[in-house]
Motif scaffolding. Structure first.
Motif, PDB file in Angstrom:
ATOM      1  N   TRP A   1       0.974  -1.289  -0.086  1.00  0.00           N
ATOM      2  CA  TRP A   1       0.061   0.018  -0.042  1.00  0.00           C
ATOM      3  C   TRP A   1       0.750   1.287  -0.018  1.00  0.00           C
ATOM      4  CZ3 TRP A   1      -4.215  -1.781  -1.496  1.00  0.00           C
ATOM      5  CH2 TRP A   1      -4.746  -2.883  -0.923  1.00  0.00           C
ATOM      6  N   LEU A   2       1.747   1.213   0.795  1.00  0.00           N
ATOM      7  CA  LEU A   2       2.834   2.609   0.954  1.00  0.00           C
ATOM      8  C   LEU A   2       3.381   2.743  -0.308  1.00  0.00           C
ATOM      9  CD1 LEU A   2       3.845   4.734   2.397  1.00  0.00           C
ATOM     10  CD2 LEU A   2       5.701   3.413   3.481  1.00  0.00           C
ATOM     11  N   ARG A   3       4.124   1.935  -1.085  1.00  0.00           N
ATOM     12  CA  ARG A   3       4.566   2.011  -2.186  1.00  0.00           C
ATOM     13  C   ARG A   3       4.105   2.688  -3.330  1.00  0.00           C
ATOM     14  NH1 ARG A   3       9.545   0.569  -4.660  1.00  0.00           N
ATOM     15  NH2 ARG A   3       9.967  -1.055  -2.894  1.00  0.00           N
ATOM     16  N   PRO A   4       2.750   2.193  -3.721  1.00  0.00           N
ATOM     17  CA  PRO A   4       1.876   2.688  -4.478  1.00  0.00           C
ATOM     18  C   PRO A   4       1.342   4.289  -4.371  1.00  0.00           C
ATOM     19  CG  PRO A   4       0.575   0.850  -3.775  1.00  0.00           C
ATOM     20  CD  PRO A   4       2.047   0.893  -3.303  1.00  0.00           C
ATOM     21  N   LEU A   5       1.335   4.303  -3.074  1.00  0.00           N
ATOM     22  CA  LEU A   5       0.822   5.639  -2.460  1.00  0.00           C
ATOM     23  C   LEU A   5       1.964   6.920  -3.048  1.00  0.00           C
ATOM     24  CD1 LEU A   5      -1.050   5.059   0.816  1.00  0.00           C
ATOM     25  CD2 LEU A   5      -1.847   6.238  -1.356  1.00  0.00           C
ATOM     26  N   LEU A   6       3.128   6.218  -2.257  1.00  0.00           N
ATOM     27  CA  LEU A   6       4.376   7.012  -2.753  1.00  0.00           C
ATOM     28  C   LEU A   6       4.712   7.507  -4.151  1.00  0.00           C
ATOM     29  CD1 LEU A   6       6.702   5.419  -0.073  1.00  0.00           C
ATOM     30  CD2 LEU A   6       6.190   7.912   0.053  1.00  0.00           C
ATOM     31  N   GLU A   7       4.208   6.455  -5.053  1.00  0.00           N
ATOM     32  CA  GLU A   7       4.215   6.488  -6.457  1.00  0.00           C
ATOM     33  C   GLU A   7       3.379   7.409  -7.040  1.00  0.00           C
ATOM     34  OE1 GLU A   7       4.605   2.518  -7.758  1.00  0.00           O
ATOM     35  OE2 GLU A   7       6.764   2.278  -7.396  1.00  0.00           O
ATOM     36  N   GLY A   8       2.316   7.706  -6.257  1.00  0.00           N
ATOM     37  CA  GLY A   8       1.031   8.532  -6.620  1.00  0.00           C
ATOM     38  C   GLY A   8       0.127   7.576  -7.688  1.00  0.00           C
ATOM     39  N   THR A   9       0.124   6.396  -7.730  1.00  0.00           N
ATOM     40  CA  THR A   9      -0.741   5.850  -8.687  1.00  0.00           C
ATOM     41  C   THR A   9      -1.967   5.378  -7.974  1.00  0.00           C
ATOM     42  OG1 THR A   9       0.421   3.684  -7.924  1.00  0.00           O
ATOM     43  CG2 THR A   9       1.332   4.900  -9.874  1.00  0.00           C
ATOM     44  N   ILE A  10      -1.997   5.459  -6.737  1.00  0.00           N
ATOM     45  CA  ILE A  10      -3.647   5.102  -5.916  1.00  0.00           C
ATOM     46  C   ILE A  10      -3.637   6.331  -4.902  1.00  0.00           C
ATOM     47  CG2 ILE A  10      -3.135   2.789  -6.287  1.00  0.00           C
ATOM     48  CD1 ILE A  10      -2.593   2.537  -3.197  1.00  0.00           C
ATOM     49  N   ARG A  11      -4.847   6.562  -4.434  1.00  0.00           N
ATOM     50  CA  ARG A  11      -5.187   7.315  -3.047  1.00  0.00           C
ATOM     51  C   ARG A  11      -5.696   6.432  -2.059  1.00  0.00           C
ATOM     52  NH1 ARG A  11      -6.922  13.217  -3.897  1.00  0.00           N
ATOM     53  NH2 ARG A  11      -5.598  13.338  -2.223  1.00  0.00           N
ATOM     54  N   SER A  12      -5.978   7.118  -0.950  1.00  0.00           N
ATOM     55  CA  SER A  12      -6.181   6.386   0.199  1.00  0.00           C
ATOM     56  C   SER A  12      -7.504   7.139   1.160  1.00  0.00           C
ATOM     57  CB  SER A  12      -5.198   6.178   1.184  1.00  0.00           C
ATOM     58  OG  SER A  12      -4.423   7.413   1.382  1.00  0.00           O
ATOM     59  N   ALA A  13      -7.846   6.644   2.110  1.00  0.00           N
ATOM     60  CA  ALA A  13      -8.824   7.260   3.040  1.00  0.00           C
ATOM     61  C   ALA A  13      -8.560   7.035   4.338  1.00  0.00           C
ATOM     62  CB  ALA A  13     -10.393   6.877   2.681  1.00  0.00           C
ATOM     63  N   PHE A  14      -8.938   7.780   5.228  1.00  0.00           N
ATOM     64  CA  PHE A  14      -8.898   7.625   6.625  1.00  0.00           C
ATOM     65  C   PHE A  14     -10.289   7.590   7.509  1.00  0.00           C
ATOM     66  CE2 PHE A  14      -7.457   9.539  11.040  1.00  0.00           C
ATOM     67  CZ  PHE A  14      -6.778   8.387  11.221  1.00  0.00           C
ATOM     68  N   CYS A  15     -10.501   6.733   7.778  1.00  0.00           N
ATOM     69  CA  CYS A  15     -11.863   6.495   8.501  1.00  0.00           C
ATOM     70  C   CYS A  15     -11.790   6.422  10.170  1.00  0.00           C
ATOM     71  CB  CYS A  15     -12.402   5.267   8.097  1.00  0.00           C
ATOM     72  SG  CYS A  15     -12.461   4.961   6.114  1.00  0.00           S
ATOM     73  N   MET A  16     -11.897   7.623  10.639  1.00  0.00           N
ATOM     74  CA  MET A  16     -12.047   7.655  12.133  1.00  0.00           C
ATOM     75  C   MET A  16     -13.112   8.256  12.796  1.00  0.00           C
ATOM     76  SD  MET A  16      -8.960   9.628  14.279  1.00  0.00           S
ATOM     77  CE  MET A  16      -8.967   9.924  15.942  1.00  0.00           C
ATOM     78  N   THR A  17     -13.771   9.506  12.203  1.00  0.00           N
ATOM     79  CA  THR A  17     -14.744  10.268  12.850  1.00  0.00           C
ATOM     80  C   THR A  17     -16.109   9.445  12.512  1.00  0.00           C
ATOM     81  OG1 THR A  17     -13.709  12.406  12.054  1.00  0.00           O
ATOM     82  CG2 THR A  17     -16.018  12.534  12.600  1.00  0.00           C
ATOM     83  N   GLU A  18     -16.925   9.454  13.548  1.00  0.00           N
ATOM     84  CA  GLU A  18     -18.127   8.837  13.520  1.00  0.00           C
ATOM     85  C   GLU A  18     -19.471  10.077  13.682  1.00  0.00           C
ATOM     86  OE1 GLU A  18     -16.309   4.699  15.048  1.00  0.00           O
ATOM     87  OE2 GLU A  18     -18.093   5.615  16.202  1.00  0.00           O
ATOM     88  N   PRO A  19     -20.487   9.795  13.087  1.00  0.00           N
ATOM     89  CA  PRO A  19     -21.718  10.435  13.524  1.00  0.00           C
ATOM     90  C   PRO A  19     -22.348  10.520  14.735  1.00  0.00           C
ATOM     91  CG  PRO A  19     -22.418   8.763  11.714  1.00  0.00           C
ATOM     92  CD  PRO A  19     -20.880   8.746  12.144  1.00  0.00           C
ATOM     93  N   GLY A  20     -22.140   8.978  15.217  1.00  0.00           N
ATOM     94  CA  GLY A  20     -23.012   8.542  16.307  1.00  0.00           C
ATOM     95  C   GLY A  20     -22.334   9.056  17.844  1.00  0.00           C
ATOM     96  N   VAL A  21     -20.989   9.605  17.852  1.00  0.00           N
ATOM     97  CA  VAL A  21     -20.202   9.799  19.030  1.00  0.00           C
ATOM     98  C   VAL A  21     -19.622  11.334  18.646  1.00  0.00           C
ATOM     99  CG1 VAL A  21     -19.918   7.677  19.769  1.00  0.00           C
ATOM    100  CG2 VAL A  21     -17.990   8.700  18.220  1.00  0.00           C
ATOM    101  N   ALA A  22     -19.362  11.779  20.137  1.00  0.00           N
ATOM    102  CA  ALA A  22     -18.403  13.061  20.110  1.00  0.00           C
ATOM    103  C   ALA A  22     -17.061  12.834  19.746  1.00  0.00           C
ATOM    104  CB  ALA A  22     -18.575  13.990  21.272  1.00  0.00           C
ATOM    105  N   SER A  23     -16.627  12.693  18.124  1.00  0.00           N
ATOM    106  CA  SER A  23     -15.491  12.347  17.986  1.00  0.00           C
ATOM    107  C   SER A  23     -14.347  13.469  18.209  1.00  0.00           C
ATOM    108  CB  SER A  23     -15.459  12.169  16.358  1.00  0.00           C
ATOM    109  OG  SER A  23     -16.493  11.221  16.023  1.00  0.00           O
ATOM    110  N   SER A  24     -14.682  14.532  18.782  1.00  0.00           N
ATOM    111  CA  SER A  24     -13.693  15.278  19.254  1.00  0.00           C
ATOM    112  C   SER A  24     -12.748  14.576  20.324  1.00  0.00           C
ATOM    113  CB  SER A  24     -14.194  16.756  19.641  1.00  0.00           C
ATOM    114  OG  SER A  24     -15.089  16.384  20.881  1.00  0.00           O
ATOM    115  N   ASP A  25     -13.528  13.882  20.818  1.00  0.00           N
ATOM    116  CA  ASP A  25     -12.642  12.671  22.000  1.00  0.00           C
ATOM    117  C   ASP A  25     -12.583  11.491  21.307  1.00  0.00           C
ATOM    118  OD1 ASP A  25     -11.937  11.163  24.203  1.00  0.00           O
ATOM    119  OD2 ASP A  25     -13.386  11.723  25.257  1.00  0.00           O
TER     120      ASP A  25
END
Length: 433
Positions: free
Chosen positions: A137-161
């Motif tokens: 995963w890291l190599r193609p990201l560094l080469e710019g041939t793919i992109r990625s997503a970061f899935c952390m925040t949630e609608p059902g909780v206070a994600s600030s904590d």
């Protein structure tokens, strides 16, 4: 701390400025045309041809993956040194370069493979990923041939904590099963997105709340085409799709099964990984915001010298001059704090610069929002239209006041640190008496 740019930084600033003048700025109207055509055809999230062309040219010019510093850079060098500048830049060297890209945030960061969320995800995989994860995963990201997503925040909780994150990552005999609902998952809608990094609770004890709140969570890699992954919709930011950012998706995970080797670092490491990832991300955003503020100030000066009201140019109106002077002061103050923070990250590490990272995250978006507000006011109706970049820049600055942690959380943490320092000094003085 030396505020003069070293020879290498100055050389890169000149090369990057030339790239912006020769390639990026002329491509902006082309980008807008392609963006409108893609939206009309229902292909909002596809990478536009003009972006791909800029990436090729930026890499040819050696303006590629400039953001990787410290531990992450060392890890990538062992993977493939050709994917980085040689040697890698420091945070202090990268700061003025990121500022330049902030003048064209829709094009320049991605052209240099320095766009969020991929930058944070690459740093995360470089520092915490296994050899297999880095290769896949890291190599193609560094080469710019793919992109990625970061899935952390949630609608059902206070994600600030972040300790509230409730998505579950449950162990099975041959891997993990993920269940939960995320939103504002940046990058998830991109047609080039090939991997999600998902944060959730691992283990029965953790799910029951019987584990230290900062040891309950883990991070795991989930390909978006895994059965049970449903990308429901793209969230809009003040009406903008942020299509070039890969969008911000609502994603539902229902009994999503992935192999055990997709876990990053280990169970219970998620909170620490998140903190390590967010530190550099915050300063990158702030660096670019300085550039956005400079762009807004320039547009404001151009506008007020070309418009007349009540018998004289707007530039001669006292209130306008006050806005211009105040903008310059605020930009310079924020820039100095960002540079100090970058220097501290290089010299004492991200933990040693923790207070300053929080401080710039509070100050810089608010400063940029203020300057943009005055520039919009000076432009009148044009300021909120698509004919100028000001409205979109304002939406981004306003969003950063809660993205990567809301102002109030950073202020709370800073206040507690100041109170502890004062208490320690008071105790020391009492003991000396």
């Amino acid at each position: 701390m030396d505020f003069a740019y070293d020879d290498r930084t100055q050389d890169l600033r000149e090369r990057l400025s030339a790239f912006m003048d020769e390639q990026v700025y002329p491509a902006e109207p082309v980008f807008r045309e392609q963006e409108e055509a893609a939206e009309a055809a229902g292909r909002i999230w596809e990478r536009l041809p003009v972006t791909a062309e800029l990436k090729t040219e930026a890499r040819r010019r050696g303006l590629w993956n400039l953001f990787l510093t410290g531990k992450a850079a060392k890890a990538v060098s062992s993977l493939d040194a050709e994917l980085l500048p040689d040697p890698p830049l420091t945070n202090l060297q990268y700061a003025p370069l990121a500022e330049i890209t902030g003048w064209s945030p829709a094009l320049a960061p991605e052209a240099l493979n320095c766009a969020a969320p991929d930058t944070g995800n690459m740093e995360l995989l470089a520092e915490f990923g296994s050899t297999e994860q880095q290769e896949r995963w890291l190599r193609p990201l560094l080469e710019g041939t793919i992109r990625s997503a970061f899935c952390m925040t949630e609608p059902g909780v206070a994600s600030s904590d972040a300790s509230n994150i409730a998505t579950t990552i449950s162990r099975t005999s041959d891997g993990y099963v993920i269940n939960g609902r995320k939103w504002w998952s940046s990058g998830a809608l991109s047609s080039d997105c090939k991997i999600f990094i998902v944060m959730g609770v691992t283990g029965e004890e953790a799910a029951a709340g019987n584990v230290n709140r900062h040891r309950r969570h883990s991070m795991i890699l989930v390909p978006p085409d895994t059965p049970g992954v449903e990308v429901r919709r793209g969230m809009r930011v003040f009406g903008y799709t942020d299509g070039t950012h890969g969008g911000h998706a609502e994603v539902v995970f229902t009994d999503v099964h992935v192999p055990a080797e997709n876990l990053i670092a280990g169970e219970g490491e998620g909170f620490a990984i998140a903190q390590a990832r967010l530190g550099p991300g915050r300063i990158h955003h702030c660096m670019r915001q300085i550039g956005a503020a400079e762009h807004a100030l320039e547009l404001m000066c151009q506008r007020v010298t070309s418009r007349t009201a009540f018998g004289k140019p707007l530039a001669e109106q006292g209130v306008i001059q006050d806005w211009i002077a105040e903008s310059r002061v605020r930009i310079e103050q924020a820039r100095l704090l960002v540079l100090k923070t970058a220097w501290l990250m290089d010299t004492v590490g991200n933990k040693g610069a923790h207070s300053e990272i929080q401080a710039i995250k509070i100050v810089t978006p608010a400063m940029t929002e203020w300057v943009l507000d005055k520039a919009i006011q000076a432009h009148g109706g044009g300021g909120v239209s698509q004919d100028f970049p000001l409205a979109h820049l304002w939406a981004s600055a306003r969003t950063l006041r809660f993205a990567d942690g809301p102002d109030e959380v950073h202020k709370r943490s800073l206040a507690r640190r100041e109170l502890r320092k004062t208490a320690a000094r008071t105790t020391a003085r009492s003991e000396q008496r």
